[in-house]
Motif scaffolding. Sequence first.
Motif, PDB file in Angstrom:
ATOM      1  N   UNK A 133      35.192 -57.735  63.591  1.00 17.86           N
ATOM      2  CA  UNK A 133      33.805 -57.595  64.040  1.00 17.86           C
ATOM      3  C   UNK A 133      33.251 -58.913  64.561  1.00 17.86           C
ATOM      4  N   UNK A 134      33.974 -60.008  64.310  1.00 14.80           N
ATOM      5  CA  UNK A 134      33.608 -61.311  64.851  1.00 14.80           C
ATOM      6  C   UNK A 134      34.193 -61.425  66.256  1.00 14.80           C
ATOM      7  N   UNK A 135      33.352 -61.683  67.256  1.00 19.88           N
ATOM      8  CA  UNK A 135      33.793 -61.685  68.653  1.00 19.88           C
ATOM      9  C   UNK A 135      34.916 -62.670  68.896  1.00 19.88           C
ATOM     10  N   UNK A 140      40.620 -63.583  70.004  1.00 19.09           N
ATOM     11  CA  UNK A 140      41.841 -64.309  69.682  1.00 19.09           C
ATOM     12  C   UNK A 140      42.970 -63.346  69.355  1.00 19.09           C
ATOM     13  N   UNK A 141      42.655 -62.270  68.622  1.00 21.50           N
ATOM     14  CA  UNK A 141      43.682 -61.289  68.296  1.00 21.50           C
ATOM     15  C   UNK A 141      44.212 -60.622  69.567  1.00 21.50           C
ATOM     16  N   UNK A 178      28.020 -50.321  73.407  1.00 25.87           N
ATOM     17  CA  UNK A 178      29.140 -50.866  72.639  1.00 25.87           C
ATOM     18  C   UNK A 178      29.832 -51.958  73.463  1.00 25.87           C
ATOM     19  N   UNK A 179      30.279 -53.007  72.786  1.00 21.14           N
ATOM     20  CA  UNK A 179      31.017 -54.079  73.448  1.00 21.14           C
ATOM     21  C   UNK A 179      32.487 -53.707  73.585  1.00 21.14           C
ATOM     22  N   UNK A 202      36.441 -54.056  60.453  1.00 18.76           N
ATOM     23  CA  UNK A 202      36.911 -55.446  60.447  1.00 18.76           C
ATOM     24  C   UNK A 202      38.424 -55.540  60.598  1.00 18.76           C
ATOM     25  N   UNK A 203      39.150 -54.392  60.491  1.00 17.18           N
ATOM     26  CA  UNK A 203      40.601 -54.402  60.612  1.00 17.18           C
ATOM     27  C   UNK A 203      41.137 -53.406  61.642  1.00 17.18           C
TER      28      UNK A 203
END
Length: 275
Positions: A133-135, A140-141, A178-179, A202-203
Motif C-alpha cells: 500500500x506504500x507507493x 520497487x516491487x 484507484x491508482x 499490503x501483500x
Amino acid sequence: MAKVDSLDLSRPVIEQLDDIYWLPFDAPPVHHYDLGDWHLSFTGKLVKHIYGANYYAPYTTPIYNEDSYPRFYGGQPLWGNKSPYIWFKLNSVSADCSVDVGPEDAWIVGTASFKLLVIQVRESSKSGIFDLTDQNQLKQFIFNKHKSDLDHLQGLGSEDFFSAWSPDEIQRYRIRGRNWYEIIDGNLGVNWCFNLYTHLSDKHLLHIAYIPSQFWPPYHIPSEKALRVSKSPLWDFMDNLELSKMEEGSQVVTGTIEREATSSWEEDTEDLSSW
C-alpha cells in the motif's frame, strides 16, 4: 467507426491512423469473480487456446489462501519455497481491432489481448517488500519483478527483450478513483506489453497485462501517436473494469453472464455459467 480513405503500404499502418475500431468493452459477456474480500468483474471475449489448455483460477478464488495459487503447471514448478511472490491467472480476453479503408474494405489492424493475474508477495525477507500500500515499495516491487524477468530472458541469450531501467519510469494513472502503475516491457521483434498494477492489500496485487499484437512491424519503434491509438482499447477495458471491496457476509453471483436481446428491446435474459 475508424475510417481512412487510403493506406500507404510502405509505412506501418498504425502510424497512419487517428483511431481504430474494436467491440466496446461495455458489451457483454461479463465475467464476475469472488476473490474473498474483493469483487472483480470485466467484459470481453474469452481467449480460446488452440494448443493445449491454460490453467485459469475458478470464479471463486480467495486470494488470501495460498492453496489457491497453483504450484505446478504441465509438470513444471511455477514457484518454490524461496520464491518472493506467487500468482494465479484469471481468464484472458481479447478483441480484434480494425479500420475501414475507403467505402468498401475493412482491415484488421491487430488484436488487443488482456491477461489478468493476482499476485501475493510472500515473506518480506524473500522480497524486501513490507507493504504494497506504500507507493514507493509498490513501485520497487514492480520494477524488481520485471528486472528479474528481463535478466532471466537475456541470460538465455536473447537481446530483444526490454523493460524499464529504473522505478522512475513507472507511470501512475488514476482510473475510477484507484491508482494504477504502468511498466512497459516486451520483445522488440514480437510484441510490446503494457503492464498495469494496483494493490489489493499490503501483500496482494492485481496485474493486468495489455498486449497489442501485430499493431506495428517487428523492431519498429512506434511514435507517440501510434502508442496513443494502440492503447485506446486498454483505456476502454479499464473504464469498464469493476473492482470493489466486498462487505462482510456479502456474496456475488460468479461466472460469466451473457445477455441476449429478446423480442422486447427493453428486456434481457441472463444465462449464468460458472466453474
